[in-house]
Write a protein that holds these residues in place. Sequence first.
Motif, PDB file in Angstrom:
ATOM      1  N   HIS A   1      -5.059 -12.532   2.058  1.00  9.06           N
ATOM      2  CA  HIS A   1      -6.273 -12.632   2.889  1.00  9.06           C
ATOM      3  C   HIS A   1      -6.735 -14.076   3.114  1.00  9.06           C
ATOM      4  CE1 HIS A   1      -6.718  -8.291   2.559  1.00  9.06           C
ATOM      5  NE2 HIS A   1      -6.682  -8.390   1.244  1.00  9.06           N
TER       6      HIS A   1
ATOM      7  N   HIS B   1      -7.116  -4.418   5.721  1.00 11.75           N
ATOM      8  CA  HIS B   1      -8.219  -4.262   4.766  1.00 11.75           C
ATOM      9  C   HIS B   1      -7.832  -3.643   3.427  1.00 11.75           C
ATOM     10  CE1 HIS B   1     -10.999  -5.386   7.941  1.00 11.75           C
ATOM     11  NE2 HIS B   1     -10.461  -4.456   8.719  1.00 11.75           N
ATOM     12  N   HIS B   2      -6.638  -3.064   3.297  1.00 13.52           N
ATOM     13  CA  HIS B   2      -6.352  -2.303   2.085  1.00 13.52           C
ATOM     14  C   HIS B   2      -5.054  -2.683   1.389  1.00 13.52           C
ATOM     15  CE1 HIS B   2      -9.749   0.237   3.088  1.00 13.52           C
ATOM     16  NE2 HIS B   2      -9.234   0.437   4.296  1.00 13.52           N
TER      17      HIS B   2
ATOM     18  N   HIS C   1       0.857  -1.187   0.000  1.00 15.23           N
ATOM     19  CA  HIS C   1       0.000   0.000   0.000  1.00 15.23           C
ATOM     20  C   HIS C   1       0.889   1.232   0.000  1.00 15.23           C
ATOM     21  CE1 HIS C   1      -2.898   3.033   1.429  1.00 15.23           C
ATOM     22  NE2 HIS C   1      -3.829   2.227   0.937  1.00 15.23           N
TER      23      HIS C   1
ATOM     24  N   GLU D   1      -5.499  -0.719  10.101  1.00 15.94           N
ATOM     25  CA  GLU D   1      -6.623  -0.716   9.164  1.00 15.94           C
ATOM     26  C   GLU D   1      -6.125  -0.962   7.741  1.00 15.94           C
ATOM     27  OE1 GLU D   1     -10.384  -0.111   7.354  1.00 15.94           O
ATOM     28  OE2 GLU D   1      -9.834  -0.564   9.443  1.00 15.94           O
ATOM     29  N   ILE D   2      -5.007  -0.332   7.381  1.00 20.32           N
ATOM     30  CA  ILE D   2      -4.464  -0.508   6.035  1.00 20.32           C
ATOM     31  C   ILE D   2      -4.009  -1.950   5.821  1.00 20.32           C
ATOM     32  CG2 ILE D   2      -2.551   0.109   4.497  1.00 20.32           C
ATOM     33  CD1 ILE D   2      -2.722   2.948   5.647  1.00 20.32           C
TER      34      ILE D   2
ATOM     35  N   LYS E   1      -2.921  -4.503  -1.307  1.00 20.90           N
ATOM     36  CA  LYS E   1      -3.337  -4.948  -2.636  1.00 20.90           C
ATOM     37  C   LYS E   1      -2.143  -5.476  -3.420  1.00 20.90           C
ATOM     38  CE  LYS E   1      -2.923  -0.142  -4.184  1.00 20.90           C
ATOM     39  NZ  LYS E   1      -3.651   1.030  -4.739  1.00 20.90           N
TER      40      LYS E   1
END
Length: 226
Positions: free
Chosen positions: A98, A192-193, A33, A188-189, A195
């Motif tokens: 994930h 959930h974020h 990220h 949080e990153i 990639k």
Amino acid sequence: MKIDSGYLDNSEDMQCPCGCKTYIKVGDNSMGHEEVWHGSVDILVGPVAVTVTKSSIDEGNSELEGKGDSAFDLEIYKLEELRHQLIPESIIFSFAMHCGLVPIVGLSQEYFKIFMYEPNEDLLYESTEFPLFVEPMSIEGRQLHISSVVALWMVINYDCFCTGVKTSHVEFGYKANFKKFLGEKQREIYEHHIKIGGLKNIESDVSEYKAGGNCGKFKRIEELLA
């Protein structure tokens, strides 16, 4: 199998060198990220990531010559000395997938090593170095180490053999302690974020991940996990 585009001079009609003649996909293997750690792995074999030492690239197939533009680049030969690079790579890849435990393979010309991180329980697994070849060399030439080949095959097919984290491992109490040092926004990153793709040529301003010399952006995480 997909090879990162940063390691190829010519990506057209490239076939697997093992003899199966399968065409190799070339693409963007970057992950992470923009606001935390990010870099590229060299090879994706299904859901397994592989990072190759520069010496393996430079002395091997010239078509795979390393460009040195990835924060995941392994700068020196001995994999044991590269834990500070393979550990954060394992962590970021696990969050990106994930799905709990997923393997990262660090590969040199002589050895490979496996790391697996479980983000839910914050557990890090690390193998010993596996030799690729039998020593000493026989009169027929170098022979592959059968036990290592079987181990690598099981890693590539880990979704068939891996049963996840055992309860006894959780109860034992040895955590990687990575999550403990994350702020609320960073957590949080990561959860959930994270990639895969779209992160090439993006500069990182996460200063606490940087270190001098060959350490790239890995020293801070290694200090947290020591």
